[in-house]
Write an enzyme that holds these catalytic residues in place. Structure first.
Site, short mmCIF file in Angstrom:
data_model
loop_
_atom_site.label_atom_id
_atom_site.label_comp_id
_atom_site.label_asym_id
_atom_site.label_seq_id
_atom_site.Cartn_x
_atom_site.Cartn_y
_atom_site.Cartn_z
N THR A 196 0.82 -1.21 0.00
CA THR A 196 0.00 0.00 0.00
C THR A 196 0.86 1.26 0.00
O THR A 196 1.97 1.26 0.51
CB THR A 196 -0.89 -0.04 1.25
N GLY A 248 -0.83 -2.39 6.21
CA GLY A 248 -0.65 -3.58 7.03
C GLY A 248 -1.72 -4.61 6.74
O GLY A 248 -2.41 -4.54 5.72
N1 ASP Z 1 -3.71 -2.76 4.10
C1 ASP Z 1 -3.72 -3.31 2.76
C2 ASP Z 1 -4.84 -4.29 2.62
O1 ASP Z 1 -5.10 -5.02 3.55
C3 ASP Z 1 -2.46 -3.99 2.40
C4 ASP Z 1 -1.24 -3.15 2.52
O2 ASP Z 1 -1.13 -2.33 3.41
O3 ASP Z 1 -0.34 -3.35 1.71
O4 ASP Z 1 -5.42 -4.36 1.55
#
Ligand code: ASP
Length: 329
Positions: A196, A248
């Site tokens: 993300t 996360g």
């Molecule tokens: N939080 C994002 C999700 O669960 C993933 C990430 O932070 O890379 O889709």
């Protein structure tokens, strides 16, 4: 009110890779983070809004091949892409988001269009894409998002029977080697990193904004929506408290309403930004097995960027001071 403008960005949290000590490779990440912080910073110094600054930074992160939103997004279990994004304007609590899109080149622009349209906050799937098309946003074939590195990562996750990636920092040498062959020299293990990206900002007028964009998690079930596009979970901004963008294990961030909880702790418990972000990232999330981090800025311009993983790509700048970037602790 005239505030000293502040911008902070993140490019995902994760586990340190075997290549972490490769200073030259790390410098490429620092350089990309610096350039993106600088772009947001100069927009803010010219009197641009926090909203424009976070959208610009997230678009640049979406386009940058080193970070994994947009081009280079992760694959679902069916080897497709489903991207999520959100934006929130702290001045009036307007917000917009899209979930599960696979043809919108820059999902954060679609999120902003939803916000500006104002009728809804979250559009998903085909309806979100039809809306983006109608708004004249750039559309691409899903293959635009695909990279062989991400496909290999999916196949490894499937072979290991993992639905989501494991980020506990106990990467075996074999995993680290396999993963880092995908993006040589990446300071955080590409096979074990959250992809993300996000930005938060405070502008000269004292307004706050936050934006987040993601491909989600490798090997996720088709139709799964993470925290990023959910206002209050992965993204939140309120001029009275703070702007927050998370990265996360999305399911846990949803369950603790992570981004809103930072603001709620400040509002109802009188906690400082530092206390509130520490409590969410170091207590509430780990208590239910959540890993990752967040970036946050409050109305006074304080910046906090805690994470409970080994690293998080991040950078920030205050006023016209030189941008600072960091990857590990
Ligand atoms: N939080 C994002 C999700 O669960 C993933 C990430 O932070 O890379 O889709």
């Amino acid at each position: 009110m005239r505030s000293t403008p502040v911008i902070a960005i993140h490019g995902g949290a994760g586990t340190i890779s075997a290549a972490a000590l490769d200073a030259a490779a790390a410098e490429a990440y620092h350089e990309a983070l610096r350039a993106i912080v600088q772009a947001g910073q100069s927009l803010l110094l010219k009197g641009g809004s926090a909203l424009d600054a976070v959208c610009l930074a997230v678009e640049m992160l979406e386009d940058c091949p080193l970070f994994n939103a947009g081009h280079g997004a992760v694959f679902t279990a069916s080897e497709t892409h489903e991207l999520d994004a959100a934006v929130m304007n702290g001045a009036d609590l307007r917000a917009g988001a899209v979930a599960g899109v696979s043809h919108v080149r820059r999902p954060v622009r679609a999120a902003r269009a939803v916000m500006e349209d104002g009728a809804h906050v979250l559009l998903a799937g085909a309806g979100a894409e039809a809306f983006a098309r109608q708004r004249g946003l750039e559309m691409v074939e899903p293959a635009y998002f695909s990279t062989e590195a991400r496909r290999a990562q999916l196949h490894r996750a499937q072979a290991a029977g993992r639905v989501v990636l494991d980020h506990d920092g106990a990467a075996s040498a074999a995993t680290a080697t396999a993963a880092t062959t995908t993006l040589p020299g990446a300071p955080l293990d590409e096979g074990r990193k959250f992809g993300t990206v996000g930005a938060v900002a405070l502008d000269l007028q004292g307004h706050l904004a936050a934006a987040t964009s993601t491909g989600g998690m490798t090997n996720k079930r088709v139709g799964r929506v993470g925290d990023s596009p959910l206002i209050g979970a992965g993204t939140y901004a309120d001029d009275q408290r703070a702007a927050v963008s998370c990265t996360g294990s999305g399911e846990m961030f949803i369950r603790v309403a992570a981004a809103y909880d930072v603001c709620a702790r400040m509002r109802y418990a009188g906690e400082s930004l530092a206390q509130a972000t520490q409590a969410v990232v170091m207590q509430s999330l780990p208590a239910i097995g959540g890993s990752g981090g967040l970036i946050a800025v409050d109305r006074a311009g304080n910046v906090c960027m805690p994470f409970n993983t080994e690293g998080m790509y991040r950078g920030h700048a205050r006023g016209n001071e030189a941008p600072q970037t960091a990857i590990h602790r």
